[in-house]
Design a protein around this motif. Structure first.
Motif, mmCIF file in Angstrom:
data_model
loop_
_atom_site.group_PDB
_atom_site.id
_atom_site.type_symbol
_atom_site.label_atom_id
_atom_site.label_comp_id
_atom_site.label_asym_id
_atom_site.label_seq_id
_atom_site.Cartn_x
_atom_site.Cartn_y
_atom_site.Cartn_z
ATOM 1 N N THR A 90 22.235 85.106 -67.442
ATOM 2 C CA THR A 90 20.993 84.725 -66.768
ATOM 3 C C THR A 90 21.172 84.975 -65.277
ATOM 4 O O THR A 90 22.304 85.072 -64.782
ATOM 5 N N THR A 91 20.056 85.082 -64.582
ATOM 6 C CA THR A 91 20.102 85.246 -63.132
ATOM 7 C C THR A 91 19.154 84.233 -62.499
ATOM 8 O O THR A 91 18.104 83.915 -63.064
ATOM 9 N N THR A 92 19.571 83.713 -61.367
ATOM 10 C CA THR A 92 18.720 82.811 -60.591
ATOM 11 C C THR A 92 18.774 83.244 -59.136
ATOM 12 O O THR A 92 19.793 83.766 -58.668
ATOM 13 N N LEU A 93 17.682 83.038 -58.440
ATOM 14 C CA LEU A 93 17.603 83.406 -57.028
ATOM 15 C C LEU A 93 18.585 82.563 -56.223
ATOM 16 O O LEU A 93 18.660 81.344 -56.394
ATOM 17 N N ASP A 94 19.357 83.214 -55.367
ATOM 18 C CA ASP A 94 20.317 82.520 -54.501
ATOM 19 C C ASP A 94 19.543 81.829 -53.383
ATOM 20 O O ASP A 94 18.847 82.479 -52.602
ATOM 21 N N GLU A 95 19.638 80.507 -53.324
ATOM 22 C CA GLU A 95 18.888 79.755 -52.321
ATOM 23 C C GLU A 95 19.388 80.026 -50.904
ATOM 24 O O GLU A 95 18.651 79.862 -49.940
ATOM 25 N N ASN A 96 20.651 80.463 -50.771
ATOM 26 C CA ASN A 96 21.209 80.753 -49.447
ATOM 27 C C ASN A 96 20.870 82.159 -48.962
ATOM 28 O O ASN A 96 20.929 82.437 -47.769
ATOM 29 N N ARG A 98 17.919 84.842 -50.099
ATOM 30 C CA ARG A 98 16.790 85.131 -50.979
ATOM 31 C C ARG A 98 16.758 86.589 -51.467
ATOM 32 O O ARG A 98 15.952 86.948 -52.294
ATOM 33 N N ARG A 99 17.669 87.433 -50.953
ATOM 34 C CA ARG A 99 17.741 88.815 -51.426
ATOM 35 C C ARG A 99 18.719 88.955 -52.597
ATOM 36 O O ARG A 99 18.792 90.004 -53.215
ATOM 37 N N SER A 100 19.486 87.917 -52.873
ATOM 38 C CA SER A 100 20.530 87.982 -53.897
ATOM 39 C C SER A 100 20.189 87.112 -55.101
ATOM 40 O O SER A 100 19.493 86.115 -54.988
ATOM 41 N N TRP A 101 20.727 87.536 -56.215
ATOM 42 C CA TRP A 101 20.587 86.796 -57.466
ATOM 43 C C TRP A 101 21.965 86.337 -57.911
ATOM 44 O O TRP A 101 22.931 87.093 -57.856
ATOM 45 N N ILE A 102 22.058 85.095 -58.344
ATOM 46 C CA ILE A 102 23.312 84.562 -58.863
ATOM 47 C C ILE A 102 23.346 84.833 -60.365
ATOM 48 O O ILE A 102 22.360 84.588 -61.068
ATOM 49 N N ILE A 103 24.468 85.362 -60.822
ATOM 50 C CA ILE A 103 24.618 85.759 -62.217
ATOM 51 C C ILE A 103 25.439 84.705 -62.947
ATOM 52 O O ILE A 103 26.503 84.299 -62.476
ATOM 53 N N HIS A 104 24.951 84.265 -64.107
ATOM 54 C CA HIS A 104 25.649 83.289 -64.938
ATOM 55 C C HIS A 104 25.844 83.877 -66.328
ATOM 56 O O HIS A 104 24.866 84.329 -66.947
ATOM 57 N N LEU A 105 27.073 83.873 -66.817
ATOM 58 C CA LEU A 105 27.310 84.308 -68.195
ATOM 59 C C LEU A 105 26.790 83.241 -69.147
ATOM 60 O O LEU A 105 27.054 82.058 -68.957
ATOM 61 N N GLU A 106 26.062 83.656 -70.149
ATOM 62 C CA GLU A 106 25.617 82.745 -71.199
ATOM 63 C C GLU A 106 26.698 82.670 -72.274
ATOM 64 O O GLU A 106 27.637 83.464 -72.287
ATOM 65 N N GLU A 107 26.590 81.719 -73.179
ATOM 66 C CA GLU A 107 27.587 81.528 -74.232
ATOM 67 C C GLU A 107 27.821 82.810 -75.020
ATOM 68 O O GLU A 107 28.954 83.160 -75.341
ATOM 69 N N GLN A 108 26.763 83.549 -75.325
ATOM 70 C CA GLN A 108 26.878 84.809 -76.052
ATOM 71 C C GLN A 108 27.741 85.808 -75.266
ATOM 72 O O GLN A 108 28.556 86.532 -75.831
ATOM 73 N N GLY A 109 27.589 85.856 -73.956
ATOM 74 C CA GLY A 109 28.383 86.742 -73.105
ATOM 75 C C GLY A 109 29.843 86.315 -73.046
ATOM 76 O O GLY A 109 30.747 87.148 -73.088
ATOM 77 N N VAL A 110 30.068 85.013 -72.949
ATOM 78 C CA VAL A 110 31.436 84.489 -72.925
ATOM 79 C C VAL A 110 32.146 84.814 -74.238
ATOM 80 O O VAL A 110 33.297 85.266 -74.248
ATOM 81 N N ARG A 111 31.442 84.601 -75.361
ATOM 82 C CA ARG A 111 32.040 84.893 -76.677
ATOM 83 C C ARG A 111 32.402 86.362 -76.814
ATOM 84 O O ARG A 111 33.481 86.704 -77.289
ATOM 85 N N LEU A 112 31.513 87.242 -76.386
ATOM 86 C CA LEU A 112 31.779 88.666 -76.498
ATOM 87 C C LEU A 112 32.948 89.085 -75.600
ATOM 88 O O LEU A 112 33.788 89.895 -76.001
#
Length: 162
Positions: A90-96, A98-112
């Motif tokens: 998933t990606t969320t807008l970086d509050e610090n 606003r031009r960057s997105w923070i990337i988070h691995l989901e459980e499916q990504g971690v498993r793979l």
């Protein structure tokens, strides 16, 4: 004697070492490709996924590229978006920033990524099991130090005469 045996017998040790590193890199790429195909992912998507799993601090596309991921910024953006749509991250807008997105691995990504890691470890164990007394952990530590040293002291570019 085969051509391969002749080459290894007559070769300088540095060429033998480079040849072995190349062969291991090819094993790495084959595993990336095979697991990717099984999960409807390209080799580059797998590469991005594995880099995210190995470098949790690389939580933005810019930081991800700094992990020696040999893809352009635009390629990384496309891979991140594709992996997001497929549910691996998933990606969320970086509050610090606003031009960057923070990337988070989901459980499916971690498993793979864990499947990839286990497959690679098994392949390396298979490759090196024929060497009596071989210690994979010591090789990894040595190669890590060698990689750090190589990055700290890059080979200078040759100047060509005009």
């Amino acid at each position: 004697m085969s051509t391969q045996e002749t080459f290894l017998y007559n070769a300088d040790e540095s060429f033998t070492l480079i040849n072995a590193c190349y062969a291991i890199t090819e094993q790495y790429r084959m595993i990336l490709s095979d697991i990717g195909k099984e999960n409807n992912l390209s080799e580059n998507e797998m590469l991005v996924l594995v880099h995210l799993a190995l470098n949790p601090e690389a939580c933005t596309q810019k930081k991800l590229q700094a992990t020696n991921l040999h893809l352009s910024v635009s390629s990384i953006c496309r891979m991140v978006e594709s992996l997001r749509k497929k549910g691996y991250l998933t990606t969320t807008l970086d509050e610090n920033d606003r031009r960057s997105w923070i990337i988070h691995l989901e459980e499916q990504g971690v498993r793979l990524a864990d499947v990839f890691r286990a497959s690679l470890h098994q392949r390396l164990d298979d490759i090196f099991s024929e060497i009596p007394g071989f210690d994979l952990d010591k090789l990894v530590a040595t190669m890590s130090r060698a990689s750090s040293a190589a990055h700290a002291h890059p080979y200078p570019m040759r100047q060509t005469a005009l």
